[in-house]
Scaffold this motif. Structure first.
Motif: not given
Length: 92
Positions: A28, A30-33, A35
């Motif tokens: 979590e 990492t950037p949401p876009r 994963p």
């Protein structure tokens, strides 16, 4: 702060009975876009060896809080953490 011997002994016993489980978890941080999953060794898992989801603890936690006299309604994990930290500070 150092871990108390009681906690260290309980944790060692838990590890004896339930060795860490290798699982893939969603990172979590990492950037949401983008994963990323990564391997992790978990000490506490569900009965099926999966990561414990926070929602899985809500019902048993609520029932445990209701069963103890003097615990304020809505007392959650965050309150427990502060309560334990206070006990450790007072015990010094």
């Amino acid at each position: 702060m150092e871990m108390s011997q009681v906690v260290a002994d309980a944790l060692a016993r838990h590890i004896e009975l339930f060795p860490p489980v290798d699982v893939e978890i969603l990172d979590e941080t990492t950037p949401p876009r983008k994963p990323v999953t990564r391997k992790a060794k978990l000490l506490f898992t569900s009965g099926r060896g999966n990561p414990i989801q926070r929602t899985g603890w809500a019902y048993p936690w609520r029932k445990a809080v209701e069963a103890v006299d003097g615990v304020p309604e809505g007392f959650g994990y965050h309150g427990l953490r502060h309560y334990f930290a206070t006990l450790l500070a007072v015990a010094r």
